[in-house]
Design a protein around this motif. Structure first.
Motif, mmCIF file in Angstrom:
data_model
loop_
_atom_site.group_PDB
_atom_site.id
_atom_site.type_symbol
_atom_site.label_atom_id
_atom_site.label_comp_id
_atom_site.label_asym_id
_atom_site.label_seq_id
_atom_site.Cartn_x
_atom_site.Cartn_y
_atom_site.Cartn_z
ATOM 1 N N LYS A 37 -14.070 16.632 9.004
ATOM 2 C CA LYS A 37 -14.292 15.643 8.712
ATOM 3 C C LYS A 37 -12.620 14.523 8.655
ATOM 4 N N LEU A 38 -11.624 15.462 8.927
ATOM 5 C CA LEU A 38 -10.548 14.635 8.668
ATOM 6 C C LEU A 38 -9.563 14.264 9.583
ATOM 7 N N GLY A 39 -9.389 13.143 10.369
ATOM 8 C CA GLY A 39 -9.483 12.436 10.818
ATOM 9 C C GLY A 39 -7.718 12.149 10.191
ATOM 10 N N PRO A 40 -6.503 11.047 11.131
ATOM 11 C CA PRO A 40 -5.122 10.883 10.655
ATOM 12 C C PRO A 40 -5.129 10.914 9.734
ATOM 13 N N ILE A 41 -3.590 11.322 9.529
ATOM 14 C CA ILE A 41 -3.260 10.631 7.901
ATOM 15 C C ILE A 41 -2.112 9.409 8.280
ATOM 16 N N LEU A 42 -2.431 9.233 7.766
ATOM 17 C CA LEU A 42 -1.727 7.490 7.133
ATOM 18 C C LEU A 42 -0.846 7.299 6.244
ATOM 19 N N LEU A 43 0.915 6.966 6.628
ATOM 20 C CA LEU A 43 2.305 7.132 5.676
ATOM 21 C C LEU A 43 2.210 5.368 5.846
ATOM 22 N N GLN A 44 2.363 4.142 5.109
ATOM 23 C CA GLN A 44 2.512 3.073 4.794
ATOM 24 C C GLN A 44 3.807 3.028 4.072
ATOM 25 N N LEU A 45 4.465 2.153 4.607
ATOM 26 C CA LEU A 45 6.155 2.447 4.323
ATOM 27 C C LEU A 45 6.371 0.709 4.043
ATOM 28 N N PRO A 46 7.159 1.144 2.943
ATOM 29 C CA PRO A 46 6.680 -0.425 2.612
ATOM 30 C C PRO A 46 7.955 -1.748 2.828
ATOM 31 N N PRO A 47 7.528 -2.216 3.093
ATOM 32 C CA PRO A 47 8.424 -3.869 3.609
ATOM 33 C C PRO A 47 9.865 -3.490 3.498
ATOM 34 N N VAL A 107 0.003 8.824 11.608
ATOM 35 C CA VAL A 107 0.117 7.899 11.858
ATOM 36 C C VAL A 107 0.552 6.833 10.923
ATOM 37 N N VAL A 108 1.819 6.813 11.424
ATOM 38 C CA VAL A 108 2.547 5.516 10.206
ATOM 39 C C VAL A 108 2.288 3.969 10.372
ATOM 40 N N GLU A 109 2.621 3.463 9.254
ATOM 41 C CA GLU A 109 2.456 2.224 9.272
ATOM 42 C C GLU A 109 3.875 1.361 8.324
ATOM 43 N N PHE A 110 4.088 0.438 9.595
ATOM 44 C CA PHE A 110 5.639 0.068 8.743
ATOM 45 C C PHE A 110 5.409 -1.907 8.475
ATOM 46 N N ARG A 111 6.111 -1.809 7.273
ATOM 47 C CA ARG A 111 5.886 -3.573 7.491
ATOM 48 C C ARG A 111 7.148 -4.313 6.695
ATOM 49 N N HIS A 112 8.508 -3.947 8.357
ATOM 50 C CA HIS A 112 9.151 -4.135 8.011
ATOM 51 C C HIS A 112 9.657 -4.400 9.829
ATOM 52 N N ILE A 167 3.897 11.311 17.594
ATOM 53 C CA ILE A 167 3.463 10.490 16.514
ATOM 54 C C ILE A 167 2.684 9.198 16.538
ATOM 55 N N THR A 168 1.833 8.718 16.310
ATOM 56 C CA THR A 168 1.232 6.935 16.061
ATOM 57 C C THR A 168 1.528 6.428 15.596
ATOM 58 N N PHE A 169 2.516 4.914 16.758
ATOM 59 C CA PHE A 169 3.130 3.935 15.062
ATOM 60 C C PHE A 169 1.501 2.516 15.658
ATOM 61 N N CYS A 170 1.901 2.647 14.276
ATOM 62 C CA CYS A 170 0.107 1.894 13.647
ATOM 63 C C CYS A 170 -0.270 -0.008 14.471
ATOM 64 N N SER A 171 -0.249 -0.126 14.758
ATOM 65 C CA SER A 171 -0.866 -1.355 15.174
ATOM 66 C C SER A 171 -1.221 -2.903 13.874
ATOM 67 N N VAL A 172 0.048 -3.399 13.650
ATOM 68 C CA VAL A 172 -1.106 -4.263 12.876
ATOM 69 C C VAL A 172 -0.917 -5.545 13.043
ATOM 70 N N SER A 173 -2.028 -6.247 12.108
ATOM 71 C CA SER A 173 -1.988 -7.688 12.072
ATOM 72 C C SER A 173 -2.395 -8.496 11.240
ATOM 73 N N HIS A 174 -0.822 -9.235 10.030
ATOM 74 C CA HIS A 174 -0.519 -9.318 9.114
ATOM 75 C C HIS A 174 0.632 -9.861 9.470
ATOM 76 N N PRO A 175 0.311 -11.041 7.986
ATOM 77 C CA PRO A 175 1.121 -12.006 8.178
ATOM 78 C C PRO A 175 2.844 -12.481 9.391
#
Length: 239
Positions: free
Chosen positions: A105-115, A138-143, A160-168
């Motif tokens: 049941k394990l899917g992606p591992i998400l790494l969210q890095l700070p701005p 999956v890597v989510e960047f905030r910068h 590696i998957t580059f995360c698509s983000v809907s972010h202000p």
């Protein structure tokens, strides 16, 4: 999961959803069971705040349907406090806890890095070296500096998957050329609160309908997240 997009939310314990999604008389201890009757994936963010145990994940495994899939967020001690430095063993321990606890049941591992984590070649190399490629990363960047060809090409080469983000404060690109589509809707203009229109969801759905991956709604500080998730399911023919 070939050519299949799984839709879900990044939290479920939400009193705003009573009468909107959860029946008014449904006890809160049954909310997740009810969520699982309508969605087949969940983005587990609790691990971001506290390093999980195998037992915790075994409990989540045991209370979900057979084909349910979890995406799991890497602890902030790794991504935000140490910023991936000198934590190879700790990250590997996290991978192992996820695998042993959640199994198939394990899917992606998400790494969210700070701005504050701004692109450099050295930081990119750190990411490439620290990941365990036996997992879906999956890597989510905030910068915005990470939105560049050098990063995208390296990620594609490594799977590696580059995360698509809907972010202000970030580009609204929907990435479709990585191993997975992985979209996080955080809410625009008010992060965690704002809702997405049917037109916006239709646009996203049309872009990813032939792909495989995950879409999660993290605009869950109001009723917006669950309503958007249900709407996207309807648009995608999953209801």
């Amino acid at each position: 999961m070939k050519n299949k997009i799984l839709i879900g939310c990044s939290s479920f314990y939400n009193s705003f959803w009573k009468g909107v999604f959860y029946p008014e008389n449904l006890p809160s201890k049954q909310w997740f069971d009810y969520y699982c009757q309508h969605f087949d994936t969940y983005e587990f963010n609790g691990s971001f705040y506290k390093f999980p145990t195998i037992r915790i994940f075994q409990n989540w495994y045991n209370k979900t349907p057979k084909d349910f899939i979890f995406s799991i967020k890497v602890p902030k001690e790794i991504t935000h406090l140490k910023k991936l430095n000198d934590c190879e063993n700790r990250l590997q321990e996290f991978y192992e806890v996820c695998q042993l606890g959640l199994k198939e049941k394990l899917g992606p591992i998400l790494l969210q890095l700070p701005p504050s984590y701004v692109f450099t070649k050295e930081k990119l190399e750190t990411i490439l070296q620290i990941l365990n490629y036996d997992f879906q990363n999956v890597v989510e960047f905030r910068h915005e500096s990470w939105w560049n060809d050098e990063v995208w090409n390296a990620f594609k080469e490594k799977g590696i998957t580059f995360c698509s983000v809907s972010h202000p404060n970030l580009p609204q690109t929907i990435f479709k050329d990585f191993p997975l589509v992985y979209i996080r809707f955080h809410g625009i203009p008010k992060m965690f609160y704002s809702s997405y229109s049917k037109e916006e969801l239709l646009s996203v759905s049309s872009q990813i309908k032939s792909k495989q991956g995950f879409v999660y709604f993290n605009n869950t500080a109001s009723e917006a997240g669950i309503l958007n998730a249900l709407e996207l399911q309807k648009i995608s023919g999953k209801q």
